[in-house]
Write an enzyme that holds these catalytic residues in place. Sequence first.
Site, PDB file in Angstrom:
ATOM      1  N   SER A 448       0.816  -1.209   0.000  1.00  0.00           N
ATOM      2  CA  SER A 448       0.000   0.000   0.000  1.00  0.00           C
ATOM      3  C   SER A 448       0.856   1.268   0.000  1.00  0.00           C
ATOM      4  CB  SER A 448      -0.955  -0.037   1.192  1.00  0.00           C
ATOM      5  OG  SER A 448      -1.908   0.989   1.116  1.00  0.00           O
ATOM      6  N   ASP A 643     -10.052  -4.415  -4.847  1.00  0.00           N
ATOM      7  CA  ASP A 643      -9.493  -3.295  -4.083  1.00  0.00           C
ATOM      8  C   ASP A 643     -10.122  -1.996  -4.564  1.00  0.00           C
ATOM      9  OD1 ASP A 643      -7.986  -1.516  -2.659  1.00  0.00           O
ATOM     10  OD2 ASP A 643      -6.053  -2.394  -3.186  1.00  0.00           O
ATOM     11  N   HIS A 676      -7.912  -5.153  -0.290  1.00  0.00           N
ATOM     12  CA  HIS A 676      -6.656  -4.413  -0.131  1.00  0.00           C
ATOM     13  C   HIS A 676      -5.673  -5.067   0.840  1.00  0.00           C
ATOM     14  CE1 HIS A 676      -4.181  -0.849  -0.589  1.00  0.00           C
ATOM     15  NE2 HIS A 676      -4.089  -0.732   0.722  1.00  0.00           N
TER      16      HIS A 676
END
Length: 744
Positions: A448, A643, A676
């Site tokens: 991320s 995501d 995610h």
Amino acid sequence: MGDSLDGGTVSASPAATAAHGKQSDAGQHPDARISDTATAQNAADFSEQAEKLAHERPSTESHLSSAAIEAQFVTPHDPVLVTADGSRLPGVPLREAHRLNILREELQGRPESVEIKEGGETKEKISNVRVGADDVQGQQRKVIHLPPKQKGSAIQQATDNTLQQAMPPSHTNPLFPPLPLYGPSSVPRDLQCLLFRISSSILGLAFLGAIVIGSLITSIPTSSKRIFYRLTFRNLDTKRIFYEEEKRRAELRKEREQAWKRRSTVDAENAAEEFPPTEGGKDPIVCDVGYYARRVGLDVEEFEVQTEDGFIIDLWHVYDPKEYTRLSPEEREQRGPRVFQSSRDRLRNPAEKLKFPVLLIHGLLQSAGAYCSNDDESLAFWLCKSGYDVWLGNNRCGFRPRHVLLKYNDPRMWCWNIRQFGVFDLPALISRVLLETGFEKIGLICHSQGTTQTLVALAKEQRPDLGDKLTVFCALAPAAYAGPLIGKMYFKFMRIISPAFFRIMFGIHAFIPFMMSMHAMLEPHLYGWLGYKVFSFLFDWTDTRWDRGLRDRMFQFSPVYVSAESMRWWLGRECFARHKCILSTKETMREEERIDSDLPTSDEEEEGGEKWTSRRRSRHPPGASAWYNEQVPPFALWVCGKDDLVDGRKLLKRFESGREPHVRVCHSKVIEEYEHLDVIWAIDAEEQVFREVREVLWKTCHARDQCRVPKGCENVAAWKPESTGQGQLDDEEAESSSSSQSGR
């Protein structure tokens, strides 16, 4: 008191020393008296500039040692102030930094006339001789070019007393707005800081309260359904994808807990284990990666790392206590702000093969503990037991905000965003791992926001040389383009408010620090439950693929301290939320989409596809808007298909379309069913992600002959990039791209 810089010694009062030295040598010649006057003026100007950029005001006793004496440029856009005692202060506007260095050079007797230009406009002229224009004609002339203004002032003015003068304009650089310059503490500045802290405490807490209430309200249907199932003697969890595996893992944890209570028999059982645990029993849920490492037979030692702008950040080393001796506290202390010094030579003994070092970087509002919360199925522990030397990097502030000079209440402590993560924190962490391991390169794994700071750092305008230190960059849920979640109401609210109101609401220090206070106050299970509800509401995560029995533990390592400026970069009206990309503006992306959709005319179709393709290449050469140069390391990407927070497919498309001629993608995978956080927390992440990461790290390793082969990689061949292929250009394209870039 002194400190050696550039081979010379700078005293506590460099300006006064230089002026006194030249005055004492002055004779009766008029030119000498003119020179004395110029030197005295130079010394006064330098002292004034040094005090303006100092750590403390001149009224304090220690102001001489904290005065700024030099600006060192980490990149052409990132000056760092060096104080008289050798400490570092965070960034300063380019013009102020250049001015300090110019005045310093004048005191050292360098006969130069310097002109500072912003775009094509001359902003300031500084001459070593202050007695008329005719006297400077014979001097060496130097011109310093600053970036041109972009929709307002790109370089903010310095402030002397108040915060109002320090605030950057509303419209700034579209990708990375300039950060405000907060000078040394003063009564007006401290009062305004206090007002910002009061307003942000009230309004930020109200915003957090609204988010918590919203998360609880939206969870009512699920809670009601669960209650209904229980009343009808049914178990809703049986519908979970990995229900049977969750039951098996829960029973295994219970067996281990009971075995730990029988300590007399467990010692004999542990003796036969490859990784005997040294902690056990019922998990109290603590925020301590070392504790969870010891539960699986490993351990963790903590290192302190100083960034080039003076922040102290945490680096955690995961190791097997049977093979590695923990270093002393003195050896694990920070070693100053210099990066990429000569490494320790630990590769001398060819008979002793070492583990290849790997650095892991965490995501937004998380710490590196996110890689350590799933017992043996934690990515950090799994890689360590596979045969890698695992290091966990944390960004600035984290759980413990620390700086060599600045304190928590100082706004300069919090004046940073994603660029500082990439330009300062990442190189410092990589440098320390190289120093401790003795390797020339390491593997890098990021999730991320960790991928964002790396993608920013590797860009050719930032710190492209960082790519020479990496064998591969493994990006988990790469965050380069925004997903549809950015259009949610609460994110839109933060985007439509002005920068001034953003600071009133969220302050100029830490972003909603009450979240960290809740972490300390609430019972761990309650905090874990509430943390999941809030983050699930904000980011559309679910625990569908997680081991729910460990969920409360997962949220013990978040949130951490981040700056309000950092959140403004992500969510404010000027940066990521507006452009929906980290390194391209909205206008650039629209132009790229227009080029991609550019179809041949009827005449071009008659000419044939090859002629049209050649003509299109001449109009839009591939790589003309590339982010990276030839120093970029190989990329490996794992994209989450569900995501909504970021769009990894767009990044893959960018590489596949040839927009990045120097990027070599050695592995890519889209996992359609993943959200995610599933790439690090899903029950099946070992099969879907971890094994592939392990193989990618090994096949790109530059020192395979010197390292032991990781488990499961015995038949993995070394990766050899193709001369042409995905993300690369043929000779004709490369030549066209090169000529296009040189003409920009």
